[in-house]
Design an enzyme around this catalytic site. Structure first.
Site: not given
Ligand code: XIL
Length: 320
Positions: A129, A236
């Site tokens: 990100e 994701e």
């Molecule tokens: C999220 C996880 O799903 C949660 O369990 C954690 O508490 C916070 O992070 N984009 C990403 C992930 O790259 O690392 C994030 O995951 C969701 C958004």
């Protein structure tokens, strides 16, 4: 009933799922995950927020539990994530640069983590990100402030490359399909770091969607990202039923969700074979989702709470 053909047997590329260490100890979860998926991403226990201790030490117990589960079921591990604006551990932020350089500490961290899973991890989200939410440019983070925008990419990617010469090294971001400015800034940053010789060898598109995303938007975004000629990780995916809220009924929103999963798989499967790194969903069952933890009414994944395949699952199968 929906035919639950194992997804991983239908796809010529890895199908990934996000997991937490507690899942690796739950047979209901492990059997369903190992049946359909060939790659595992740690949802949070391989991030600095878990690994880096206040005294600067590292803990790998849960990362290792997930790695051992993946290895035991012949699954690849995908490393998520080494550097993220949302994780700025005290041990780094308060580092006394007279004793150890910030750059040295980051290099040491990346080397320790990537080196630990070398041979099992197929790739890493080295920097997660990097673009501001409004798409106006690269984020300002502890990492970019201390080492510079291109500088922190160079340090992190070169340390990861040295620690595992075979891993595909990604940057990874979200809302690229719904915010043209963010996609444009992402492209500009990737161009800039590649021109600077940073060993970035993969591009991640997180694909956290809401069910009312217009058809075609994600397909266009994947085509744009494929233009770099690098492996693409649809990294994701989930499709929230809540944030859209534009549907007459729950059933309508579930059909819109299925259409988007089908479009995503079709668009990914249409990429040149050498650019198909993996198609990953951000959780196994609706109850496992980070979105459902935020709103119990949401149901963003391919399997329902009982592990039964949903219309979204059937749409993914139809697209393969
Ligand atoms: C999220 C996880 O799903 C949660 O369990 C954690 O508490 C916070 O992070 N984009 C990403 C992930 O790259 O690392 C994030 O995951 C969701 C958004």
């Amino acid at each position: 009933p929906i035919d639950a053909t194992p997804l991983k047997s239908l796809a010529p590329f890895p199908i990934g799922v996000a997991a937490q260490a507690l899942h690796a100890a739950d047979p209901a979860w492990t059997d369903l995950a190992a049946t359909h998926f060939s790659q595992l991403t740690a949802e949070w226990e391989m991030k600095m927020e878990y690994i880096v201790q206040p005294d600067g030490g590292f803990r790998f117990d849960r990362g290792d539990a997930l790695a051992n589960f993946a290895r035991s079921r012949g699954m690849r591990l995908f490393g998520h994530t080494l550097v993220w604006y949302a994780n700025e551990p005290e041990a780094f932020a308060r580092l006394d640069e007279r004793r150890q350089s910030f750059e040295g500490a980051l290099r040491n961290y990346v080397t320790a983590v990537v080196g630990r899973y070398r041979g099992l991890a197929s790739g890493w989200d080295v920097i997660n990100e990097p673009i501001k939410d409004d798409g106006s440019g690269p984020r300002d983070s502890l990492w970019s402030r201390r080492l510079g925008q291109v500088g922190h990419f160079k340090v992190a990617f070169e340390a990861a490359r040295a620690a595992d010469p075979d891993a595909v090294l990604f940057t990874n971001d979200y809302h690229l399909e719904s915010k043209p400015a963010k996609l444009a800034s992402y492209q500009r940053l990737i161009d800039e770091v590649l021109s600077a010789g940073v060993p970035l060898t993969g591009i991640g598109c997180q694909t956290h969607l809401i069910a009312d995303l217009p058809a075609g938007a994600l397909t266009r975004t994947l085509k744009v990202l494929a233009g770099f000629g690098l492996p693409i990780h649809l990294s994701e995916m989930d499709v929230s039923l809540i944030h859209g809220g534009l549907f007459a009924s729950r059933r309508d929103s579930e059909l819109a969700q299925a259409r988007l999963y089908g479009e995503a798989m079709e668009a990914f499967a249409a990429l040149p074979e050498r650019q198909q790194f993996a198609f990953t969903v951000w959780g196994l069952r609706d109850r496992d989702s980070w979105l459902t933890r935020q709103n119990a009414q949401d149901a963003p994944l391919l399997f329902d709470d009982r592990g039964q395949p949903k219309a979204a699952f059937a749409a993914v199968v139809d697209a393969l």
